[in-house]
Scaffold this motif. Structure first.
Motif, mmCIF file in Angstrom:
data_model
loop_
_atom_site.group_PDB
_atom_site.id
_atom_site.type_symbol
_atom_site.label_atom_id
_atom_site.label_comp_id
_atom_site.label_asym_id
_atom_site.label_seq_id
_atom_site.Cartn_x
_atom_site.Cartn_y
_atom_site.Cartn_z
ATOM 1 N N ASP A 122 0.856 -1.183 0.000
ATOM 2 C CA ASP A 122 0.000 0.000 0.000
ATOM 3 C C ASP A 122 0.895 1.236 0.000
ATOM 4 O O ASP A 122 1.674 1.440 0.935
ATOM 5 N N ILE A 123 0.811 2.046 -1.065
ATOM 6 C CA ILE A 123 1.696 3.208 -1.234
ATOM 7 C C ILE A 123 0.853 4.473 -1.254
ATOM 8 O O ILE A 123 -0.013 4.635 -2.114
ATOM 9 N N TYR A 124 1.133 5.370 -0.320
ATOM 10 C CA TYR A 124 0.412 6.638 -0.258
ATOM 11 C C TYR A 124 1.415 7.792 -0.235
ATOM 12 O O TYR A 124 2.247 7.895 0.679
ATOM 13 N N SER B 206 7.341 7.451 -3.017
ATOM 14 C CA SER B 206 7.889 7.071 -4.328
ATOM 15 C C SER B 206 9.018 6.059 -4.206
ATOM 16 O O SER B 206 10.149 6.306 -4.640
ATOM 17 N N THR C 281 -1.487 -4.426 -5.087
ATOM 18 C CA THR C 281 -0.863 -3.143 -4.758
ATOM 19 C C THR C 281 -1.871 -2.018 -4.927
ATOM 20 O O THR C 281 -2.624 -1.995 -5.901
ATOM 21 N N ILE D 123 -1.837 2.255 -5.114
ATOM 22 C CA ILE D 123 -0.983 3.440 -5.253
ATOM 23 C C ILE D 123 -1.891 4.656 -5.345
ATOM 24 O O ILE D 123 -2.719 4.743 -6.255
ATOM 25 N N TYR D 124 -1.737 5.626 -4.421
ATOM 26 C CA TYR D 124 -2.599 6.799 -4.494
ATOM 27 C C TYR D 124 -1.916 7.988 -3.828
ATOM 28 O O TYR D 124 -1.015 7.841 -3.004
ATOM 29 N N ALA E 8 2.626 10.422 -5.054
ATOM 30 C CA ALA E 8 2.990 9.005 -5.222
ATOM 31 C C ALA E 8 3.524 8.780 -6.628
ATOM 32 O O ALA E 8 2.771 8.808 -7.606
ATOM 33 N N PRO F 279 5.890 5.981 -7.478
ATOM 34 C CA PRO F 279 6.743 4.809 -7.323
ATOM 35 C C PRO F 279 7.095 4.171 -8.669
ATOM 36 O O PRO F 279 6.400 4.358 -9.663
ATOM 37 N N ILE G 295 -4.628 2.014 -9.019
ATOM 38 C CA ILE G 295 -3.888 3.281 -9.160
ATOM 39 C C ILE G 295 -4.906 4.400 -9.163
ATOM 40 O O ILE G 295 -5.798 4.439 -10.018
ATOM 41 N N SER H 45 -1.981 9.932 -8.765
ATOM 42 C CA SER H 45 -0.658 9.313 -8.653
ATOM 43 C C SER H 45 -0.034 9.124 -10.035
ATOM 44 O O SER H 45 -0.720 9.147 -11.059
ATOM 45 N N PRO I 52 2.590 6.466 -11.142
ATOM 46 C CA PRO I 52 3.536 5.347 -11.042
ATOM 47 C C PRO I 52 4.142 4.984 -12.398
ATOM 48 O O PRO I 52 3.590 5.279 -13.456
#
Length: 337
Positions: A15-17, A20, A39, A41-42, A46, A48, A69, A73, A75
């Protein structure tokens, strides 16, 4: 790492908030969330990078089995295998929403249970060089900027159509990508695959999922894998001058040969042997002098050769994958003193 067995509302695997990180060479498998089984991403900050991961068998109770996504974000997804993920609603492979600007290049997206990629309300995504195979729909797109980059993808086995809501790219293909053994999870492509040299080098990663380099001097493959048969030594050089059998050559000759073809940086090795008599020549170059690391198909020999001798010479070529066989052996004689 292998990241497996996670359960969450969002991003059960990762979980990416608003961050990066670079996520590389992981297996993200059999995780379950409401959104983003593998996954999530938000967040506007963000950005990554996901490079050379396997995102397999994850489940979303709503959207985004492999990737979810969202929320502005940006990514980057390179060289990933995104396979056999499930979503009850949309985007079993990848779900993208709400002004996000992803860059999805050279991925293998295969056998996810509804859509390969689902997009909604995106300003300008980049989706290039992907294998998108065996879905209900390859790509579903709503409210997409007409300047978005959707091209050089290959679609296969989409039961309800390859593209919905987005125009096929000029260089898109529709054919069987010919995986080695998809039943066992081997998504390398066979040497006769239609994806070979059909991609674009624009914005593409320099290596594939195995870490092997993609070529710089010709078009790359579509998908996460760059074909293994390209990993070969250079071709055998062909000699140009001094000509075979030539007489009266100066004692400091310029040796010339044709450029070898091959991947990466190529260097040459020049080998020379001389004798007072042809009958005394060692055909194995037992007493030869060599010069290696030559970067151009030519070499001005220093110091001078001996006048009035017979000179035998040959060349081979090397790159990071190996060394070619020797060229033909040519002979010439130098001027008398």
């Amino acid at each position: 790492f292998t990241i497996t067995g996670g359960k969450a509302l969002y991003g059960a695997g990762i979980d990416i908030y608003n961050s990066s990180p670079t996520i590389s060479h992981n297996i993200i498998r059999n995780n379950q969330a409401v959104c983003g089984g593998g996954t999530c991403i938000y967040g506007e900050s963000a950005r990554p990078t996901f490079d050379s991961n396997q995102i397999i068998g994850n489940i979303a109770q709503d959207d985004g089995g492999g990737f979810y996504i969202n929320d502005n974000s940006s990514p980057i997804l390179f060289n990933n295998i995104i396979a056999k993920n499930k979503a009850v609603s949309d985007g079993a492979g990848i779900y993208i929403d709400w002004y996000s600007t992803p860059k999805i290049v050279n991925n293998t997206i295969v056998s996810n249970d509804n859509d390969g990629i689902f997009t909604y309300n995106l300003p300008k995504p980049t989706i290039l060089n992907n294998i998108i195979a065996n879905h209900a729909s390859g790509i579903i797109a709503y409210q997409i900027n007409p300047n978005s980059k959707f091209d050089y993808n290959i679609f296969w086995g989409s039961t309800q159509g390859n593209n919905y809501g987005v125009t096929c790219g000029k260089h898109d293909l529709s054919d069987d990508p010919r995986f080695v053994n998809p039943d066992s999870g081997d998504y390398h492509v066979q040497p006769n695959s239609v994806v070979i040299e059909k991609g674009t080098n624009e914005g593409a990663p320099s290596n594939d999922i195995d870490g092997d380099p993609r070529p710089l001097n010709k078009r790359i493959d579509i998908g996460a894998d760059e074909t293994a048969f390209m990993k070969e030594p250079p071709t055998i050089p062909s000699l140009v001058a001094p000509r075979d059998g030539e007489n009266g050559v100066p004692a400091n000759p310029l040796f010339l040969w044709n450029t070898s073809s091959g991947e990466g940086r190529i260097t040459y090795r020049l080998q020379i042997e001389w004798t007072w008599s042809i009958d005394a020549w060692d055909s194995c170059f037992g007493s030869a002098r060599s010069r290696s690391g030559i970067t151009e198909p030519k070499f001005q020999y220093p110091p001078n050769l001996v006048n009035g001798t017979f000179v035998f010479w040959r060349v081979n070529a090397s790159n990071e994958y190996g060394t070619s066989d020797w060229s033909d052996t040519w002979r010439f004689s130098t001027k008398l003193a």
